[in-house]
Design an enzyme around this catalytic site. Sequence first.
Site, PDB file in Angstrom:
ATOM      1  N   GLN A  74      -3.745  -5.906   5.045  1.00  0.00           N
ATOM      2  CA  GLN A  74      -3.703  -4.218   6.018  1.00  0.00           C
ATOM      3  C   GLN A  74      -2.673  -3.930   5.547  1.00  0.00           C
ATOM      4  OE1 GLN A  74      -5.138  -2.590   7.799  1.00  0.00           O
ATOM      5  NE2 GLN A  74      -7.055  -3.955   8.233  1.00  0.00           N
ATOM      6  N   SER A  75      -2.477  -3.825   3.666  1.00  0.00           N
ATOM      7  CA  SER A  75      -0.788  -3.481   3.455  1.00  0.00           C
ATOM      8  C   SER A  75      -0.822  -1.798   3.232  1.00  0.00           C
ATOM      9  CB  SER A  75      -1.072  -4.182   1.961  1.00  0.00           C
ATOM     10  OG  SER A  75      -0.015  -3.452   0.877  1.00  0.00           O
ATOM     11  N   ASN A  76       0.062  -1.331   4.151  1.00  0.00           N
ATOM     12  CA  ASN A  76       0.702  -0.290   4.205  1.00  0.00           C
ATOM     13  C   ASN A  76       1.122   0.076   2.752  1.00  0.00           C
ATOM     14  OD1 ASN A  76       0.401   0.469   7.131  1.00  0.00           O
ATOM     15  ND2 ASN A  76       2.362  -1.518   7.022  1.00  0.00           N
TER      16      ASN A  76
END
Length: 324
Positions: A74-76
């Site tokens: 879930q890396s921005n």
Amino acid sequence: MAHPPVELGTFPTPVEPAPRLAAALGLGPDDLWVKRDDLTGLGGGGNKIRKLEWTVGAALAEGADTLVTTGAAQSNHARLTAAAGARLGLDVVLVLRGSPGVSRSGNLALDGLFGARPVWAGEVDRAGLDAAAAAVCERLREKGARPALVPFGGSSVLGARGYVRCGEELRRQVPDLRTAVVALGSGGTMAGLVAALGADSVLGVDVGALPDPAAAAAEFAAPLTEETVAPDRLRVRRDQVGDGYARLTGPAAEALRLAARTEGLVMDPVYTGRALAGLAAAVRDGDVRPGERTVFVHTGGLPGLFGHAEAVAYAEEGAVPYDL
Ligand SMILES: *Cc1c(COP(=O)(O)O)cnc(C)c1O
């Protein structure tokens, strides 16, 4: 030598008062302002845009045609690298921790929409992730592509330059700023703010992304300032990590609800929720005081909320049916 940055975001971002949140935290109504770096524009916005302007600028100067970067599922940062690639017509390969079984929602859905190609590295540590990315770059070169590796979280001395610029904006927008509060992940954001505002004016709240984030922030800040930045001179709180990066902590959950219900502001469960919980703790123990000007740096992360099962469940709990 630093290459020129490429324009990706919309700057300067606004600074807004947060009087109801201030009162709820025990500050005066005019003490707390929010720097809206969640509103940087491209790809849903967030702090990674400022760093990408520099790291992707360097990649373009080197003649790259493909961006490769690493991160959590879930890396921005991965999502915004995907958006930057789309904007500039570059291919993007994302080397992500975990396996394709994880939630497809949140940032991952946007990665797919932007056309980035994921490579699943499994449950590896940081060294394993870096090794997987190096192997991907090697494979791309064999196929005739020209990959550029964007560092983890976009954080490096070069990436931190983006936050020097943010610090300069803040100095103009809030001349009497005493403390800027910001989430501390891979370190580049705090590093740039420290270089622009001074170590005494920046409070970093560790989110648990690195074993020693203060060392990373000091390393990236040092070449950007005359000031001596030793890790132990940085203001860093480590009391909000909880059970680790991916878990929703009680104080972060409370902070999500508080910001939403006092100001209509959305925090994310991993970064800004922890940072706001850290600000609340700093007011309780006197590190941040009423009568001083405090700026909360909102670094974005909204898509991550929808990729975080615990946070979605918590948010839904708040929907108490109206009793007619
Ligand atoms: C990455 C991130 C941070 C932390 O920034 P670093 O430069 O990695 O320390 C804070 N907030 C959000 C929403 C992020 O995605």
